[in-house]
Design a protein around this motif. Structure first.
Motif, PDB file in Angstrom:
ATOM      1  N   SER A 334       0.829  -1.206   0.000  1.00  0.00           N
ATOM      2  CA  SER A 334       0.000   0.000   0.000  1.00  0.00           C
ATOM      3  C   SER A 334       0.864   1.257   0.000  1.00  0.00           C
ATOM      4  CB  SER A 334      -0.921   0.009   1.222  1.00  0.00           C
ATOM      5  OG  SER A 334      -1.827  -1.073   1.187  1.00  0.00           O
ATOM      6  N   THR A 335       1.944   1.241   0.762  1.00  0.00           N
ATOM      7  CA  THR A 335       2.820   2.406   0.846  1.00  0.00           C
ATOM      8  C   THR A 335       3.535   2.660  -0.474  1.00  0.00           C
ATOM      9  OG1 THR A 335       3.156   1.939   3.198  1.00  0.00           O
ATOM     10  CG2 THR A 335       4.676   3.478   2.156  1.00  0.00           C
ATOM     11  N   ILE A 336       3.884   1.580  -1.183  1.00  0.00           N
ATOM     12  CA  ILE A 336       4.503   1.730  -2.498  1.00  0.00           C
ATOM     13  C   ILE A 336       3.550   2.448  -3.449  1.00  0.00           C
ATOM     14  CG2 ILE A 336       5.186   0.439  -4.560  1.00  0.00           C
ATOM     15  CD1 ILE A 336       6.511  -1.582  -2.677  1.00  0.00           C
ATOM     16  N   VAL A 337       2.281   2.090  -3.405  1.00  0.00           N
ATOM     17  CA  VAL A 337       1.281   2.748  -4.238  1.00  0.00           C
ATOM     18  C   VAL A 337       1.212   4.235  -3.891  1.00  0.00           C
ATOM     19  CG1 VAL A 337      -1.172   2.885  -4.811  1.00  0.00           C
ATOM     20  CG2 VAL A 337      -0.068   0.646  -4.563  1.00  0.00           C
ATOM     21  N   VAL A 338       1.232   4.547  -2.598  1.00  0.00           N
ATOM     22  CA  VAL A 338       1.214   5.951  -2.158  1.00  0.00           C
ATOM     23  C   VAL A 338       2.452   6.684  -2.665  1.00  0.00           C
ATOM     24  CG1 VAL A 338       1.298   7.474  -0.147  1.00  0.00           C
ATOM     25  CG2 VAL A 338      -0.194   5.475  -0.133  1.00  0.00           C
ATOM     26  N   ALA A 339       3.612   6.020  -2.592  1.00  0.00           N
ATOM     27  CA  ALA A 339       4.865   6.655  -3.000  1.00  0.00           C
ATOM     28  C   ALA A 339       4.877   7.000  -4.487  1.00  0.00           C
ATOM     29  CB  ALA A 339       6.044   5.740  -2.671  1.00  0.00           C
ATOM     30  N   LEU A 340       4.096   6.290  -5.287  1.00  0.00           N
ATOM     31  CA  LEU A 340       4.051   6.566  -6.719  1.00  0.00           C
ATOM     32  C   LEU A 340       3.340   7.883  -7.034  1.00  0.00           C
ATOM     33  CD1 LEU A 340       3.232   2.993  -8.099  1.00  0.00           C
ATOM     34  CD2 LEU A 340       5.450   4.145  -8.005  1.00  0.00           C
ATOM     35  N   TRP A 345       2.383  11.038  -1.172  1.00  0.00           N
ATOM     36  CA  TRP A 345       3.443  10.506  -0.317  1.00  0.00           C
ATOM     37  C   TRP A 345       3.998  11.565   0.627  1.00  0.00           C
ATOM     38  CZ3 TRP A 345       5.778   6.803   2.087  1.00  0.00           C
ATOM     39  CH2 TRP A 345       7.076   7.019   2.592  1.00  0.00           C
ATOM     40  N   HIS A 346       4.298  12.750   0.121  1.00  0.00           N
ATOM     41  CA  HIS A 346       4.883  13.788   0.966  1.00  0.00           C
ATOM     42  C   HIS A 346       3.937  14.190   2.103  1.00  0.00           C
ATOM     43  CE1 HIS A 346       8.232  13.909  -1.669  1.00  0.00           C
ATOM     44  NE2 HIS A 346       7.638  14.540  -2.654  1.00  0.00           N
ATOM     45  N   ARG A 347       2.651  14.210   1.811  1.00  0.00           N
ATOM     46  CA  ARG A 347       1.671  14.536   2.861  1.00  0.00           C
ATOM     47  C   ARG A 347       1.629  13.438   3.933  1.00  0.00           C
ATOM     48  NH1 ARG A 347      -1.823  18.531   2.942  1.00  0.00           N
ATOM     49  NH2 ARG A 347      -1.983  19.948   1.158  1.00  0.00           N
ATOM     50  N   ALA A 377      12.895  22.446  -0.487  1.00  0.00           N
ATOM     51  CA  ALA A 377      12.138  23.513  -1.159  1.00  0.00           C
ATOM     52  C   ALA A 377      10.766  23.024  -1.581  1.00  0.00           C
ATOM     53  CB  ALA A 377      12.925  24.026  -2.370  1.00  0.00           C
ATOM     54  N   HIS A 378      10.211  22.126  -0.781  1.00  0.00           N
ATOM     55  CA  HIS A 378       8.907  21.551  -1.102  1.00  0.00           C
ATOM     56  C   HIS A 378       7.858  22.160  -0.177  1.00  0.00           C
ATOM     57  CE1 HIS A 378       5.701  18.719  -1.892  1.00  0.00           C
ATOM     58  NE2 HIS A 378       6.423  18.159  -2.844  1.00  0.00           N
ATOM     59  N   PRO A 379       6.967  23.004  -0.683  1.00  0.00           N
ATOM     60  CA  PRO A 379       6.008  23.717   0.175  1.00  0.00           C
ATOM     61  C   PRO A 379       5.164  22.792   1.035  1.00  0.00           C
ATOM     62  CG  PRO A 379       5.986  24.618  -2.040  1.00  0.00           C
ATOM     63  CD  PRO A 379       6.811  23.366  -2.106  1.00  0.00           C
ATOM     64  N   VAL A 380       4.645  21.713   0.465  1.00  0.00           N
ATOM     65  CA  VAL A 380       3.795  20.796   1.223  1.00  0.00           C
ATOM     66  C   VAL A 380       4.594  20.156   2.349  1.00  0.00           C
ATOM     67  CG1 VAL A 380       2.446  18.672   1.121  1.00  0.00           C
ATOM     68  CG2 VAL A 380       2.283  20.349  -0.719  1.00  0.00           C
TER      69      VAL A 380
END
Length: 396
Positions: A334-340, A345-347, A377-380
């Protein structure tokens, strides 16, 4: 006896069934990745966590689960070679027809291009597990059989160098800027895949160069394990070309890239955003951990990654689930799917890293974490980190 076979999921069931699917119904092979993904994801969600560490007296059975994977996955890869090749390669269809009322050649011709594409994707997806089994074997650096087998599994997916970079670079440098296999804050899995792949080959080449200089051996020689690993993969390319020409070589390239990408996604989620002062001790808190049942059983306890990095000498059945601050609560698949999906993923990751920074990092690591967050430098990510720190302050 169940405890001896709970890790046989891929070896004894999935890979043999996948091979039969490619032979008997290649046009439906795309269901193989779908079924594996859903089975693991749903199983992780619906079953209770598995934190057990059973006592075993028959270790040979547990080792057999690893070594049995080799002939089964070789058959699986051959199923794709046979599908890609013209005609009845090695007379397989004729031989099977003499035993069973099945015409494999007719099945292949009827499947056509759809069967070829579906089978190629299915084989590339499953062969990412080569890294999983090889990972267990190449850590046994004094066991010649384990190293030989592990390197061939890696060579099948074009990555024999992993036996060098992972053991001698990643485990030493994890969480630092010197480690190619540690994902940086704000980095997407796609950019990580390129950076990590290239970086790992660079690490392996450097390690081999130093080892050969110390032994008085030439860098460009049969003693160089990076070169011999590439030669092993080149040999397999030659076999694919002999069986199926340029089409076979192109299909094999896709299989290698897909298998490598999927495993690098595993690397990505295992240490994403973690920082460590170079030279300091690697502790469980420097890895993301996971205690879900299906991930543990299907992946040879790779999900218990925090203990693996703290105690790299342990074999897979000895690893323990650790209460680390960074948890992959929904399981690996499931986490791999999120990472895609980078935004998703960042959230997911940023709030946990914010808590890690505040409560688990050493003073020196806090400085590194602040620097890493700014560099992203990633706002989220930065917003979530700031919010996490604010919430933690209120809780104190």
């Amino acid at each position: 006896m169940y405890k001896y076979f709970k890790h046989s999921y891929l070896t004894c069931w999935i890979v043999p069934a996948a091979a039969l699917t490619v032979f008997l119904a290649p046009q439906w092979a795309f269901f193989i990745p779908v079924v594996i993904t859903l089975l693991n994801a749903v199983g992780d969600i619906l079953t209770p966590p598995d934190r057990s560490v059973p006592e075993y007296s028959q270790h040979w059975i547990l080792d057999a689960m690893v070594y049995l994977y080799v002939p089964f996955v070789s058959l699986y890869m051959f199923s794709l070679v046979w599908i890609v090749s013209p005609g009845d390669l090695l007379g397989l269809s004729a031989w099977v027809a003499g035993l069973y009322p099945v015409d494999l050649l007719a099945i292949k011709e009827a499947a056509g291009l759809r069967g070829l594409l579906a089978s190629t994707f299915a084989v590339g997806y499953v062969l990412s597990s080569n890294h999983l089994y090889a990972h267990e074997l190449v850590h046994r650096t004094t066991d010649k059989m384990a190293m030989f087998t592990g390197r061939w599994l890696l060579a099948m997916v074009g990555d024999a160098q992993f036996s060098i970079s992972h053991v001698y670079a990643h485990h030493r440098n994890v969480g630092t800027v010197f480690d190619a296999a540690t994902a940086r804050r704000g980095e997407s899995v796609y950019s990580f895949f390129l950076r990590s792949t290239i970086g790992q080959y660079g690490e392996s080449w450097e390690i081999e160069g130093q080892r050969l200089r110390n032994r008085g051996k030439a860098l460009f020689s049969v003693h160089n394990r990076v070169l011999t690993g590439l030669a092993m993969t080149a040999l397999l390319y030659g076999l694919w070309y002999l069986a199926a020409g340029l089409t076979g070589a192109a299909v094999y390239t896709f299989v290698i890239v897909l298998a490598k990408f999927l495993f690098e996604t595993v690397n990505y989620i295992e240490h994403y955003g973690v920082v460590r002062v170079p030279g300091t001790r690697v502790e469980p808190r420097h890895s993301w951990d996971c205690d879900t049942r299906m991930s543990s059983n299907a992946l040879l306890n790779l999900s218990r990654h925090a203990d693996h990095h703290a105690n790299a000498h342990k074999k897979y059945w000895e690893l323990e689930a650790v209460d680390t601050p960074l948890q992959l609560t929904y399981g690996y698949i499931s986490t791999i799917v999120v990472a895609l999906v980078p935004f998703w993923w960042h959230r997911f990751a940023a709030p946990q890293l914010a808590r890690w920074d505040r409560f688990s990092a050493t003073p020196e690591e806090k400085l590194l974490a602040e620097e890493a967050s700014r560099a992203s430098a990633h706002p989220v990510f930065m917003s979530a980190t700031t919010k996490g720190n604010s919430q933690c302050s209120q809780n104190i």
